[in-house]
Design an enzyme around this catalytic site. Structure first.
Site, PDB file in Angstrom:
ATOM      1  CG  ASP A  43      -2.303 -10.464   6.463  1.00 33.86           C
ATOM      2  OD1 ASP A  43      -1.967 -11.570   6.906  1.00 33.86           O
ATOM      3  OD2 ASP A  43      -2.366  -9.430   7.156  1.00 33.86           O
ATOM      4  CE  LYS A  65      -4.173 -12.643  11.955  1.00 30.55           C
ATOM      5  NZ  LYS A  65      -3.407 -12.218  10.815  1.00 30.55           N
ATOM      6  CG  MET A 181     -11.267  -4.371  11.115  1.00 27.94           C
ATOM      7  SD  MET A 181     -10.043  -4.956  12.303  1.00 27.94           S
ATOM      8  CE  MET A 181      -9.158  -3.438  12.672  1.00 27.94           C
TER       9      MET A 181
HETATM   10  N1  SAH Z   1      -3.555  -2.477   7.626  1.00 27.37           N
HETATM   11  C1  SAH Z   1      -4.807  -2.277   6.926  1.00 27.37           C
HETATM   12  C2  SAH Z   1      -6.014  -2.447   7.821  1.00 27.37           C
HETATM   13  C3  SAH Z   1      -6.191  -3.871   8.341  1.00 27.37           C
HETATM   14  S1  SAH Z   1      -7.618  -4.046   9.340  1.00 27.37           S
HETATM   15  C4  SAH Z   1      -4.784  -0.891   6.261  1.00 27.37           C
HETATM   16  O1  SAH Z   1      -3.913  -0.080   6.558  1.00 27.37           O
HETATM   17  O2  SAH Z   1      -5.657  -0.638   5.418  1.00 27.37           O
HETATM   18  C5  SAH Z   1      -8.791  -4.689   8.185  1.00 27.37           C
HETATM   19  C6  SAH Z   1      -9.813  -3.638   7.813  1.00 27.37           C
HETATM   20  O3  SAH Z   1      -9.253  -2.725   6.886  1.00 27.37           O
HETATM   21  C7  SAH Z   1     -11.050  -4.154   7.133  1.00 27.37           C
HETATM   22  O4  SAH Z   1     -11.995  -4.661   8.052  1.00 27.37           O
HETATM   23  C8  SAH Z   1     -11.565  -2.924   6.442  1.00 27.37           C
HETATM   24  O5  SAH Z   1     -12.207  -2.058   7.356  1.00 27.37           O
HETATM   25  C9  SAH Z   1     -10.270  -2.257   6.026  1.00 27.37           C
HETATM   26  N2  SAH Z   1      -9.868  -2.553   4.647  1.00 27.37           N
HETATM   27  C10 SAH Z   1      -8.796  -3.209   4.228  1.00 27.37           C
HETATM   28  N3  SAH Z   1      -8.697  -3.179   2.886  1.00 27.37           N
HETATM   29  C11 SAH Z   1      -9.747  -2.456   2.444  1.00 27.37           C
HETATM   30  C12 SAH Z   1     -10.201  -2.010   1.181  1.00 27.37           C
HETATM   31  N4  SAH Z   1      -9.536  -2.297   0.055  1.00 27.37           N
HETATM   32  N5  SAH Z   1     -11.323  -1.244   1.129  1.00 27.37           N
HETATM   33  C13 SAH Z   1     -11.989  -0.901   2.230  1.00 27.37           C
HETATM   34  N6  SAH Z   1     -11.613  -1.298   3.466  1.00 27.37           N
HETATM   35  C14 SAH Z   1     -10.508  -2.046   3.576  1.00 27.37           C
END
Ligand code: SAH
Length: 262
Positions: A43, A65, A181
């Site tokens: 991803d 995506k 998000m």
């Molecule tokens: N499975 C992931 C979340 C996926 S949804 C998890 O557990 O973190 C995608 C969202 O995750 C992004 O829009 C953002 O809000 C958040 N996100 C993912 N990586 C991030 C990071 N390093 N710092 C801040 N927000 C993050």
């Protein structure tokens, strides 16, 4: 859909949490899975450094995506996982954070199991947790927060947007609100929360938590959108709301909240 059962030496799929970005936050189990993989489907929120554990011979496919616009359709990714496993490959699906926190891991596990593919899940540190830690505060605290709500700011195709005033009421009871998000919908989220919470409620945004590009903004709900725009905070970022931001003698705690950007 009809599927042929797999023989015992056929492949498998692991849905692996790559954590929030810092490769040192990978679990030992995740590193072992990445090392074993013959095919990696990656991803776009997966930190670059994580791939250093892949075998040189492994096939690495980027299936990101970004921003909800499907560069690789979900259905294609799912079919690809099944096809590779049937060919006997050891497939690792690497996802940012934890695969079961807004990561479509649930849908993918269901699809794979329905196809008769052996699937296992490896947890990762979710970005919402890493974001709080980046600010030096916990999700829960005996004096400030008695629970935590993980919500999405973008309900996606289901269009089932959350009722923010209700969440604000729960936050007012002492639940930390962690929004994934949410950056593109900040104005609407703020307006919904202000229906119940005061403008002085602490709010923070953390972009790229745990990585070298990490940026933090600590402010109030009232000033959230103005300050976020001014600071240029963009996706991927986590929004945290609640009094827990005043905990643990973090730099801004107990002072009147002035926006701090770092
Ligand atoms: N499975 C992931 C979340 C996926 S949804 C998890 O557990 O973190 C995608 C969202 O995750 C992004 O829009 C953002 O809000 C958040 N996100 C993912 N990586 C991030 C990071 N390093 N710092 C801040 N927000 C993050």
């Amino acid at each position: 859909m009809k599927h042929t059962p797999l023989s015992r030496d056929s492949g498998s799929v692991s849905l692996v949490g790559a954590g929030p970005g810092d490769p040192e936050l990978l679990t030992v189990k995740a590193i072992k899975a990445i090392r074993r993989a013959t095919v990696l489907l990656v991803d776009d929120l997966v930190g670059e450094g994580v791939l250093r554990y892949a075998r040189r011979s492994a096939r690495i496919v980027h299936v990101g995506k970004r921003g909800g616009c499907a560069s690789t359709p979900q259905a294609f990714i799912q079919k690809l996982m099944v096809a590779e496993a049937r060919r006997g490959e050891t497939v690792v699906r690497l996802k940012g954070g934890d695969p079961f926190v807004f990561g479509r891991g649930g849908e993918e596990a269901e699809y794979l199991r329905a196809a008769g593919i052996q699937v296992d899940i490896v947890n990762g540190i979710s970005s919402g947790l890493a974001a709080a830690t980046a600010l030096g505060v916990p999700w829960t605290h005996r004096e400030h927060a008695h629970g935590v709500m993980l919500v999405t700011g973008h309900a996606g195709e289901s269009n089932a947007d959350l009722h923010w005033p209700t969440l604000a009421a729960a936050a007012a009871q002492g639940l930390t609100l962690v929004v994934y998000m949410g950056v593109q919908r900040l104005a609407g989220i703020r307006a919904g929360l202000l229906a119940t919470l005061g403008a002085a409620t602490p709010a923070a945004l953390v972009q790229h938590a745990s990585s070298a590009q990490e940026r933090r903004l600590v402010t109030t709900l009232g000033r959230l959108v103005k300050d976020a725009t001014q600071a240029g905070i963009a996706s991927p970022a986590i929004l945290l709301v609640g009094n827990v931001l005043l905990a643990c003698q973090a730099d801004w705690a107990h002072a009147e909240l002035q926006a701090t950007v770092s």
